[in-house]
Design a protein around this motif. Sequence first.
Motif, PDB file in Angstrom:
ATOM      1  N   PRO A 126      12.246  29.103 -29.732  1.00  0.00           N
ATOM      2  CA  PRO A 126      12.369  28.376 -30.579  1.00  0.00           C
ATOM      3  C   PRO A 126      13.956  27.898 -30.816  1.00  0.00           C
ATOM      4  N   PRO A 127      14.123  26.608 -30.882  1.00  0.00           N
ATOM      5  CA  PRO A 127      15.909  26.133 -30.733  1.00  0.00           C
ATOM      6  C   PRO A 127      16.363  26.672 -32.136  1.00  0.00           C
ATOM      7  N   ARG A 433      14.759  36.021 -30.235  1.00  0.00           N
ATOM      8  CA  ARG A 433      14.185  37.302 -30.689  1.00  0.00           C
ATOM      9  C   ARG A 433      12.955  37.574 -31.565  1.00  0.00           C
ATOM     10  N   PRO A 434      12.197  38.142 -31.357  1.00  0.00           N
ATOM     11  CA  PRO A 434      10.630  38.335 -32.699  1.00  0.00           C
ATOM     12  C   PRO A 434      11.517  38.659 -33.980  1.00  0.00           C
ATOM     13  N   LEU A 435      10.742  37.821 -34.548  1.00  0.00           N
ATOM     14  CA  LEU A 435      11.504  38.586 -36.401  1.00  0.00           C
ATOM     15  C   LEU A 435      10.847  40.279 -36.577  1.00  0.00           C
ATOM     16  N   ASP A 436      11.233  40.909 -37.251  1.00  0.00           N
ATOM     17  CA  ASP A 436      11.319  41.935 -37.336  1.00  0.00           C
ATOM     18  C   ASP A 436      10.186  41.591 -38.583  1.00  0.00           C
ATOM     19  N   LEU A 729      10.392  19.591 -35.965  1.00  0.00           N
ATOM     20  CA  LEU A 729       9.388  19.661 -34.513  1.00  0.00           C
ATOM     21  C   LEU A 729      10.443  18.997 -33.482  1.00  0.00           C
ATOM     22  N   VAL A 730      10.196  19.645 -32.912  1.00  0.00           N
ATOM     23  CA  VAL A 730      10.849  19.342 -31.304  1.00  0.00           C
ATOM     24  C   VAL A 730       9.407  19.207 -30.603  1.00  0.00           C
ATOM     25  N   ALA A 770      21.258  31.560 -33.184  1.00  0.00           N
ATOM     26  CA  ALA A 770      22.439  31.385 -33.710  1.00  0.00           C
ATOM     27  C   ALA A 770      22.692  30.007 -33.138  1.00  0.00           C
ATOM     28  N   GLU A 771      23.080  29.482 -34.187  1.00  0.00           N
ATOM     29  CA  GLU A 771      23.860  28.054 -33.780  1.00  0.00           C
ATOM     30  C   GLU A 771      24.986  28.219 -33.730  1.00  0.00           C
TER      31      GLU A 771
END
Length: 773
Positions: A126-127, A433-436, A729-730, A770-771
Amino acid sequence: MHSRLGNRRLARLAAIALLLATATGSPALGAGGEDAFRADIIPMLEQYCIDCHAEAYAEGEVVLDRYADREAAVEDAETWLRVLDAVEGRLMPPADMPQPMVEELEAIVSWIEQDVIASRLGSAAPPPVVLRRLNRQEYDNTIRDLIGLDLGLSASFPPDEIGFGFDNVGSALNVSPIHVEKYLDAAERALDAAIVAPSVEGLAPAELIGLRTYPLPLDGAVEFEHALEPGRYLADFSLVRVRVAESVPPPRLVIGFGSDRRAVEAAQVQDETVVYRYWLDVAEADDTVHVSVAPGQSEAQVFGTQAITALDGGDQRYGDDRGLHVDSMVVRGPAPDGAGGRPESHRRILFLDPEPGDEGRIEAARQVIERFATRAFRRPCRPDEVEGILDIFRLAHDRGESFERSVQVALSSVLVSPRFLYLVEPDEAEGDRPLDDFELASRLSYFLWSSMPDDELSRLARDGTLRADLRSQVDRMLDDPRADAFVSNFVGQWLQLRQLDGVARDESLFPGFDDELRDAMRRETELFFADLLRDNRSVLELLDSDHTFVNEALARHYGIDGVSGGEFRRVSLEGRPRGGVLTQASVLTLTSNPNRTSPVKRGQWILQQILGTPPPPPPPDVPELDEGGGTAEASSLRERLELHRANPECASCHSQMDPLGFALENFDAIGRWRDVDGDSPIDASGELAGGLAFDDAEGLRRILVESSAKKFSRTLVEHLMTYALGRGLVPDDYPTVEAIRGRLVEDDYRIRSILYGVVESDRFQRRGAAEGP
């Protein structure tokens, strides 16, 4: 060649349209691979596209002759997605240029879907995550569900910015200094409303007499007798400092009646008099007042180290008896108990009563803070976080504030914490990473409720079973009244219903248009979508249906008999010229001008919101539609627009918009049915790209259902994913878009299959890195 390249502006408009359209619905035909790209795609580009989209003179910045091979072409997914939209929308090539055969169009659509989109499946994370704060609606809903009061505090906040069509997109939700100020005010207002602090306002003070006038020892206590009945009192306790250096700060004292003793800081210092103001809880009638220096304070800390001879003389009342002398105690109370009248919000937050004394209050505060912060942060509150908030409680408690007021102060810090105000706090070290489970619960609840997770979601997150129970949770949440927020927020922005608030009408032409009717228009569309969602019916009913929802005002507006009162009810549209959102008064009104209809606005709205093919803005030098002089009186609106469309700068876009808009001309500027426009009979017929002709709105609705289901369903999936993810969306999202759309078709277009697909997707359940700064 000369005619194509000479009219560069027409080509530019058409090229921009190419970038922004969506899909029609042909099955995938072509095979992928380098051979297919060279044998099928390049020849079509050379025949129909390169004249306007070569790198040297690319219209709309769309370059289609720069790909050395298939791999280079597939890598440029963003351009091909825009090409796909325009080709399927039949916006490209422009109508006045040679047109591909249906088989050729299907071949390029198939190649883009199979080679470009499918090749990106699972290929990218994901972005990057962007910090996303709660928008105003989410803030109000979260406060409501956290403390149990619907206060509407966000009305004073700055308006939320819009990104990609929605006000919950993280990249648009900035924070300004004014936000910080408003958040502080809102936190205090929320907790003042939720927690009832004791008050003795209006009660006369009483001075306790009989105090002992000797210095307070460091190693013991002064005790004197004065009875108070059980209750809560606000006390001002005074000491006089005799021969104590002014530079020495007043000590903390332990003060109380009976077993209820607490350590407090000085509230006020004036010359030699020190006042300690605090709330006193007298648990049972007791004659003994206890005063002592709090443990851990040395003589130097209490009296200072200066020589006595260097100090001023003694006090006239206490002579040279150096020390802290008990002087007076003024109390007001007892405060009204109010325990039985405490609101639910108070009982929800302060779920236990503290034991007397410092330790009892601090332990009770710890438990209150931990539970509140865990709910506010939407995850378990760490011990260090609890201690940090508890320190704020201690500061207020040590100043002598009541337990309730000290809790208010401490919890105010929770409501201005980034952990509350933001849904995600990126950690650059973590990466993709997956969300907790707690993050997933929050993403789900803010998607479907625009609010915090409830106890059920939090329990599943704690147990680690949320993912296994995800679909049933979606059903449960959609059946909950809190899903009304999803309907109003998503539909209000996707269909632009929020703009109804700013719509004005010429009162001389439309005297019946008022706030009551405006509200009824919006409510019809929301109830229509909510009903579709509740019963899990086909999304194609949004394009054409046999029913709607009206109250008396709207029924009268539509000419429907037998409806009375303000309550909305479902009514049949059989035999009537309405069906779906296109013929609802909300849409028809917001896409009109103040004094007349606007086929252009209506056509543009359909292209953009329904079919996902927004036309470009008009060139700056193109004149507005001529309505001056005798032009408007001499011709119908259709004739005037045909003259306007004769300008080649306008023709490309208007050929797409105008037929769609004219199909709705039987509905006036506030959505009433009509057969004439002034003296001109209404002509609602038209023809769309591909030779699809219709006679009226009913014919257009039928064409949209039969021929544009793919375009419409893809557009709806795109909007729902944007809203759910809180970002635009990308290209790497489009395999997910297509997978969800495919399952939607397999499920007879039932709307919940989109929501299941979104929340079960990897894009929803993972977060990007993180950006960076």
